[in-house]
Every structure is written in C-alpha cells, then in structure tokens.
Scaffold this motif. Structure first.
Motif, short mmCIF file in Angstrom:
data_model
loop_
_atom_site.label_atom_id
_atom_site.label_comp_id
_atom_site.label_asym_id
_atom_site.label_seq_id
_atom_site.Cartn_x
_atom_site.Cartn_y
_atom_site.Cartn_z
N LYS A 88 8.70 80.55 34.51
CA LYS A 88 8.93 80.07 33.55
C LYS A 88 10.24 80.45 33.76
N ARG A 89 10.22 82.17 33.48
CA ARG A 89 11.98 82.45 33.23
C ARG A 89 13.41 81.85 34.12
N LEU A 90 12.45 82.08 35.50
CA LEU A 90 12.83 81.81 36.78
C LEU A 90 13.88 80.35 36.79
N CYS A 91 12.54 79.65 36.13
CA CYS A 91 13.63 77.98 36.27
C CYS A 91 14.82 77.81 35.16
N ALA A 92 14.79 78.55 34.41
CA ALA A 92 15.69 78.51 33.52
C ALA A 92 17.07 79.13 34.63
N GLU A 93 16.65 80.60 34.47
CA GLU A 93 17.98 81.19 35.61
C GLU A 93 18.13 80.27 36.98
N THR A 94 17.75 79.60 37.66
CA THR A 94 17.88 78.47 38.32
C THR A 94 18.93 77.82 38.61
N ALA A 95 17.69 77.10 37.23
CA ALA A 95 19.20 75.79 36.41
C ALA A 95 20.18 76.42 35.68
N GLY A 96 20.13 77.87 35.09
CA GLY A 96 21.47 77.97 34.55
C GLY A 96 22.73 78.54 35.88
N GLU A 97 21.75 79.14 36.83
CA GLU A 97 22.75 79.03 37.84
C GLU A 97 23.80 78.52 37.80
N VAL A 98 23.02 76.69 38.33
CA VAL A 98 23.98 75.56 39.22
C VAL A 98 24.53 75.19 37.87
N GLU A 99 24.04 75.24 36.56
CA GLU A 99 25.22 74.62 35.51
C GLU A 99 26.40 75.50 35.68
N SER A 100 26.02 77.29 35.74
CA SER A 100 27.07 78.20 35.90
C SER A 100 28.19 77.51 36.85
N LEU A 101 27.72 77.35 37.65
CA LEU A 101 28.84 76.95 38.87
C LEU A 101 29.33 75.35 39.36
N LEU A 102 28.92 74.66 38.69
CA LEU A 102 29.54 73.15 39.09
C LEU A 102 29.85 73.16 36.91
N SER A 103 29.59 73.92 36.11
CA SER A 103 30.31 73.32 34.92
C SER A 103 29.87 72.84 34.57
N LEU A 104 28.05 72.44 33.80
CA LEU A 104 27.36 71.39 33.48
C LEU A 104 27.45 71.84 32.36
N PRO A 105 26.86 70.84 31.17
CA PRO A 105 25.75 71.69 30.63
C PRO A 105 24.44 71.92 30.38
N LYS A 106 24.24 72.41 29.72
CA LYS A 106 23.23 73.30 29.86
C LYS A 106 21.49 71.82 29.81
N ASN A 107 20.56 71.80 30.13
CA ASN A 107 19.07 71.24 30.34
C ASN A 107 19.96 69.62 31.53
N SER A 108 20.63 70.45 32.44
CA SER A 108 21.06 68.95 32.93
C SER A 108 20.32 69.27 34.26
N VAL A 109 20.01 69.78 34.61
CA VAL A 109 19.64 70.48 36.25
C VAL A 109 18.39 70.56 36.35
N LEU A 110 17.41 69.94 37.54
CA LEU A 110 15.50 69.82 37.58
C LEU A 110 15.59 71.13 38.57
N VAL A 111 14.40 71.35 38.70
CA VAL A 111 14.23 72.40 39.79
C VAL A 111 12.86 72.59 40.10
N ALA A 112 12.66 72.31 41.27
CA ALA A 112 11.26 71.98 41.88
C ALA A 112 11.39 73.22 43.19
N SER A 113 9.76 73.09 42.89
CA SER A 113 10.02 73.65 44.32
C SER A 113 7.88 73.83 44.73
#
Length: 407
Positions: A88-113
């Motif tokens: 679960k923590r990895l999902c949050a970190e993965t989304a957060g990394e995309v949000e940071s690099l693309l200057s996106l708002p929090k909780n705006s990235v979906l994650v799939a594996s």
C-alpha cells in the motif's frame, strides 16, 4: 463510428511513455505512463476476488470519487499483491513520484501492476522508471505501442486499438490498451485495460457506461478459470474534444456507450485469443434463450469447460462436450430443443438438431475446427435472447508456461 490507427494516444490531449525499469524483467519494457495535462474524469471496475492487490484498492478509492485524475502508471513483472502495508505504501509513493515530477495535485494518479503475486517491488527501480518516462511523454502512435508492450507478461503480442466517432457533430476519439493471457476468468474484467477518450462526460455517467459495457465484453471471456487479484479496467475522459458535457442519458450518452462497447469488445476478443499457449479463439454464441442472463451463463459455461477447450485444440468434432457444458451450467432447458453448429471461416457443420445427432463429414468438421477462430452456435429454441462469450483452446503449452511462471 470507425476504427482508426493508434491506441491510448489517439484521443486528443493524451500522451504516453514506456521504459525498462528492471523491476523484474531484464532487457524489456516493464513500465508505462499515460498522461493528460487536462484533468480527467475517471471511472473503473475491478476484480471481485476477495484477495485484492494494493493497486486495486488504491484505484477503487480514487475512481469512486469525483477527484480529477491526470495519469496512470503501471508496471509488469511484479503484481504488488499480497504485499501488506508495504504494498500500500508503495502505491502512494509511486503516485506521489509521478505527481511531483509532473507538478500534479495529490491523488490524481492511478497505479496498476501485473505479474508475480507475493513479491515486493524495489521502489528505487520504480522511481528510476518514472524519471525515465516523464521526459519521453509523447502523443505519437509509437508511444502508445510502447505503453501496450510494457504491461505484457506472458502475452505473445501487445493489444491496442482506437476509434473515431461523432457526438452531436463533434469529432471524438477513444483509444485503449490491454494485457492479459493467463488468470483470466469472468466476473469483472480479467486483466489490465486502460481506455482514454477526449469526450466530456460526467463522472456518474462515465461510471454507469463502464459498468454497462463490461457485462457483455470483458465479463464474457475466460482463459483458465482463474480470477486475478489485479483485474482493473479504467477509463479517463479529459473533455478535449469540445463536445457539450454529457450529463444525462440520451442520444449523446448512447453514442458514447456504443463506442465504449465496441472498443471493449474488440479488446476482450484480443485477450481471449491470446490466452496462454492458445492456438485458437473459441467463441460460443447462444441464441433464442429465454433470458439474457441465462444466455450469458450458457455461453460462459461452454467456453470455460476444459473439455470443450481441449476439443478445440484437438480439432475434434466431439459435440457432446458442448452439450454437457450447457447441461451443468445451472440453466434449465429442454435438450430436445437444442441445435448446435460449429462454424469458422472454413465453413459450418450442423452437429446436433433438436435432440438428435446429425450425420456430418468428420474430415470437413476437422477442417472447420482448425481455423484461428472457432464458433459454437447454440440455438436454445425457447426465447429471443442471445449472448456471446470468448475463450481459447487448452494446450500443452498452458501447463508449461504456468509450471515455471515465477522464473
């Protein structure tokens, strides 16, 4: 409404990228990113398996809200399923990394594996992959193809398509990619699939359209009877086509549903035909059933049967196996009314008619059963409802592939 070239970048405003992050696989793409600068309405349907992967739980929460979404990031090789709090923590970190690099708002990235269950992912590899993809985002067809390739596991080829259609005179587009070869069974979607569209549509109607469409598309395929922990079908709609937002049911909504159904149906067929070790797409078309639900149940029972799947692989006109699968489906019917034909591009063979076996040329039947798609047409003669299900043959290679899947 017409099919066009491309995949998830066909719709206006969508970009994609892929990379070799070395999460598990070596020397092959294993991460992809889909991105829209414009905020998207998001909808999703997910596995009904009680054991749900961490990304499924993450995405369900986001898709159930009206929070705007900008991206989907996915990996292959490791499923991030049965991984506890670390997953679960990895999902949050993965989304957060995309949000940071693309200057996106929090909780705006979906994650799939997708991949091996029970293994933890290396977050450094994930971050490295994201950093590699962000500068490479492109709206090219090549970028879409790369994204489709990056989520393959045992798939033998990538799966993508795109469509163009009009809503009240406005040209709109929709693109999709999917992966799935094993652990594919009805009751949700049976794989990972991402759909992008430039249509403007409300969250409630997008979710309703998706739930409507999935019933007769992705829920009607099976490869092996195993339902995955990671099944996810998600749609992003960014509204860049410029149509008046669809906020109520009517002609515009119906056109959108028709487009979504067409693209999901074709993607579902691609998945079924590329089942692990498969040599043929096996289609069961039930007609003249008493209810729609019974038609679906009968069709799925036929394509899920190990014996009918083996029959298709052996090109063996053993039609009794189809009748047997109908009989244990749980649907009540009169066998004396059933008619069964087997069809393909090579021709058609009537094998059973209203309770009586028919005389047919075995050599010709073998030819019909040897095509790339074999269709069982089953007439129940008790109503007017129909349904179609898609599966594949069962081969030696299915066992070989899954006997050493982790390696």
């Amino acid at each position: 409404m017409k099919k066009i070239s491309g995949g998830v970048t066909a719709a206006k405003g969508f970009k994609a990228a892929s990379t070799e992050a070395n999460i598990k696989y070596k020397n092959r793409k294993d991460m992809m990113l889909i991105y829209s600068e414009s905020a998207c309405t998001a909808a999703g349907v997910f596995t009904s398996n009680v054991v749900k992967a961490a990304p499924v739980m993450w995405d369900k929460e986001i898709c159930s809200s009206i929070h705007p979404v900008h991206a989907i990031v996915a990996n292959s090789g490791i499923a991030n399923a049965c991984t506890g709090e670390e997953g679960k923590r990895l999902c949050a970190e993965t989304a957060g990394e995309v949000e940071s690099l693309l200057s996106l708002p929090k909780n705006s990235v979906l994650v799939a594996s997708t991949g091996v269950i029970g293994m933890q992912m290396n977050m450094e590899a994930v971050k490295r992959g994201i950093a590699q993809m962000v500068p490479e985002l492109s709206d090219s067809e090549e970028a879409a193809t790369g994204a489709a390739e990056a989520i393959m596991t045992t798939d033998t080829h990538s799966k993508q398509m795109a469509m163009e259609f009009e809503i009240s005179g406005t040209t709109c587009k929709m693109g999709a990619l999917a992966k799935g070869s094993g652990m594919i069974h009805p009751n949700m979607c049976t794989m990972l699939s991402f759909v992008t569209t430039d249509v403007s549509i409300s969250h409630d109607l997008l979710q309703k359209a998706l739930k409507t469409v999935v019933v007769d598309t992705f829920n009607m395929i099976s490869v092996d009877g195993d339902m995955s922990t990671n099944d996810s079908l998600m749609v992003l709609a960014n509204g860049e086509a410029g149509n008046k937002e669809i906020t109520e049911e009517g002609d515009d909504y119906n056109t959108f549903v028709e487009a979504l159904n067409s693209i999901c149906k074709e993607m579902a067929r691609m998945l079924a035909g590329d089942g692990e070790g498969a040599t043929a797409l096996f289609t069961a078309h039930v007609i003249n059933a008493d209810t729609k639900e019974n038609a679906r149940t009968l069709a799925k029972s036929v394509i899920c049967s190990s014996l009918t799947k083996a029959m298709i692989y052996g090109h063996d006109a053993n039609f009794g196996r189809v009748l047997c699968a109908l009989g244990y489906s749980g649907v009540l019917f009169d066998p004396e009314k059933v008619t069964l034909s087997i069809e393909s591009e090579a021709g058609s063979v009537l094998m059973f008619k209203e309770g009586e076996p028919q005389t047919f040329d075995e050599e010709y039947a073998t030819k019909v059963l040897s095509a790339e798609e074999v269709i069982a047409v089953i007439d129940m003669h008790i109503g007017t409802e129909e349904a179609t299900a898609w599966g594949c043959d069962l081969t030696y290679d299915y066992v070989k592939i899954n006997a050493d899947y982790r390696s």
